[in-house]
Design an enzyme around this catalytic site. Structure first.
Site, PDB file in Angstrom:
ATOM      1  N   SER A  58     -18.303  -9.914 -23.216  1.00  0.00           N
ATOM      2  CA  SER A  58     -17.018  -9.290 -23.155  1.00  0.00           C
ATOM      3  C   SER A  58     -17.068  -7.773 -23.438  1.00  0.00           C
ATOM      4  O   SER A  58     -16.260  -6.969 -23.106  1.00  0.00           O
ATOM      5  CB  SER A  58     -15.954  -9.706 -24.322  1.00  0.00           C
ATOM      6  OG  SER A  58     -15.518 -11.116 -23.784  1.00  0.00           O
ATOM      7  N   LYS A  77     -15.710  -5.531 -20.650  1.00  0.00           N
ATOM      8  CA  LYS A  77     -14.308  -5.161 -20.693  1.00  0.00           C
ATOM      9  C   LYS A  77     -14.333  -3.518 -20.771  1.00  0.00           C
ATOM     10  O   LYS A  77     -13.107  -3.015 -20.438  1.00  0.00           O
ATOM     11  CB  LYS A  77     -13.387  -5.824 -21.710  1.00  0.00           C
ATOM     12  CG  LYS A  77     -13.266  -7.477 -21.337  1.00  0.00           C
ATOM     13  CD  LYS A  77     -12.668  -8.031 -22.224  1.00  0.00           C
ATOM     14  CE  LYS A  77     -12.606  -9.754 -21.983  1.00  0.00           C
ATOM     15  NZ  LYS A  77     -12.779 -10.691 -23.133  1.00  0.00           N
ATOM     16  N   SER A 125      -9.929  -9.205 -27.366  1.00  0.00           N
ATOM     17  CA  SER A 125     -10.782  -9.227 -26.166  1.00  0.00           C
ATOM     18  C   SER A 125     -10.323 -10.432 -25.566  1.00  0.00           C
ATOM     19  O   SER A 125     -10.811 -11.184 -24.960  1.00  0.00           O
ATOM     20  CB  SER A 125     -12.171  -9.907 -26.706  1.00  0.00           C
ATOM     21  OG  SER A 125     -13.142  -9.931 -25.670  1.00  0.00           O
ATOM     22  N   LYS A 151     -16.888  -1.874 -28.663  1.00  0.00           N
ATOM     23  CA  LYS A 151     -16.245  -3.271 -28.189  1.00  0.00           C
ATOM     24  C   LYS A 151     -17.510  -4.325 -28.289  1.00  0.00           C
ATOM     25  O   LYS A 151     -18.598  -4.021 -28.193  1.00  0.00           O
ATOM     26  CB  LYS A 151     -16.307  -3.278 -26.642  1.00  0.00           C
ATOM     27  CG  LYS A 151     -15.590  -4.376 -25.897  1.00  0.00           C
ATOM     28  CD  LYS A 151     -14.107  -4.815 -26.308  1.00  0.00           C
ATOM     29  CE  LYS A 151     -13.772  -6.259 -25.936  1.00  0.00           C
ATOM     30  NZ  LYS A 151     -14.398  -7.329 -26.776  1.00  0.00           N
TER      31      LYS A 151
END
Length: 300
Positions: A73, A76, A134, A251
């Protein structure tokens, strides 16, 4: 006898010279200061890592920094970057949540912002849903909204094209996206160095910075009937925001292939250190890896 006296005088002169020299050295502090301790390069569990000074771009740490790996993720970050770079972007534009987004979450057993089908959610809220819990549903909604085309498939393909173009524009040669959320089809990869550069570029956006340093966010969405729905709070999966002084993002990522990833950044005394660890062994260990690398980065 005269010779003996001369020899004694010579030895006295030499002894005096030694005393004077020693005194000078002591006065200069050369003997009183211990040599500086060499900075020990940290050992991390992650298979890849990279750290740099965010303002200068100077590399501070590398471990397989240019080896391509699945990114989970952390993908993202680029999703958010593409959205925030759209011309004439209005963060208050509302997007209606489609059943396709919900079905996607279920079929992929993916992380979710728990968006409700039929609700109208602002682009700003979708970005928080993307980056904090997320949410792959939020990622799908954003790709569908900001891609071009007459079908959802065409719009997603268009959005992926924008993600790859931004990577190319940054001069990254070891990055490719085939998904908007990290659930790739075999061709979604980057490197610790490339991901750090993507994050550094994204952090130039005030909106991005505000989102990724937020620990918790509560969205109020509009239901089909026009009433207001207060969503359950979204909690940021980046534990460094609570555990590391000065942490400002960025992140997390995980997956069967990606293992445990983290793109991280912190600011102390006006210096921002930013970096990435890929394929660590657990959520706890990736945070530990990042902590070690941040400490090392600030000490260099």
């Amino acid at each position: 006898m005269i010779t003996g006296i001369t020899g004694v005088r010579g030895r006295v002169r030499r002894a005096a010279a030694v005393v004077i020299t020693t005194g000078a050295v002591l006065a200069s502090g050369a003997l009183t200061t211990a040599p500086a301790q060499a900075l020990t390069t940290p050992t991390i569990a992650a298979k890849g890592g990279f750290v740099m000074n965010n303002s200068t771009g100077k590399s501070l740490y590398t471990k397989a920094a240019d080896t391509r790996r699945s990114t989970g993720s952390t993908t993202k970050i680029m999703t958010a970057k593409v959205v925030l770079s759209q011309p004439n972007l209005n963060l208050d534009t509302k997007v209606t949540i489609q059943k396709a987004y919900s079905d996607y979450i279920v079929s992929n057993n993916a992380s979710s912002a728990r968006l409700i089908v039929g609700d109208k959610v602002t682009v700003r809220q979708l970005l928080y849903g993307l980056m904090l819990p997320s949410g792959c549903d939020a990622a799908y909604a954003l790709a569908d909204k900001f891609g071009s085309g007459s079908t959802r498939g065409a719009r997603v393909k268009s959005f992926l094209g924008k993600m790859n173009k931004q990577a190319k524009d940054l001069g990254l040669t070891n990055t490719h996206f085939d998904s908007f959320d990290g659930i790739g089809k075999g061709a979604n990869y980057s490197t610790p160095r490339d991901l750090t550069k993507i994050a550094s570029s994204a952090m130039k956006s005030a909106n991005f910075r505000a989102i990724v340093k937020t620990k918790s966010y509560t969205a109020k969405t509009v239901t089909k009937t026009g009433s207001i729905r207060t969503m359950q709070p979204w909690t940021n999966t980046n534990t460094l925001l609570s555990s590391y002084s000065g942490a400002i993002g960025v992140k997390t990522g995980s997956g069967p292939e990606a293992k445990y990833c983290l793109v991280f950044a912190a600011t102390r005394n006006g210096k921002t250190v930013i970096g990435t660890v890929l394929a660590s062994t657990s959520a706890t260990v990736r945070a530990s890896d990042a902590t070690k690398l941040l400490n090392y980065g600030f000490a260099k």
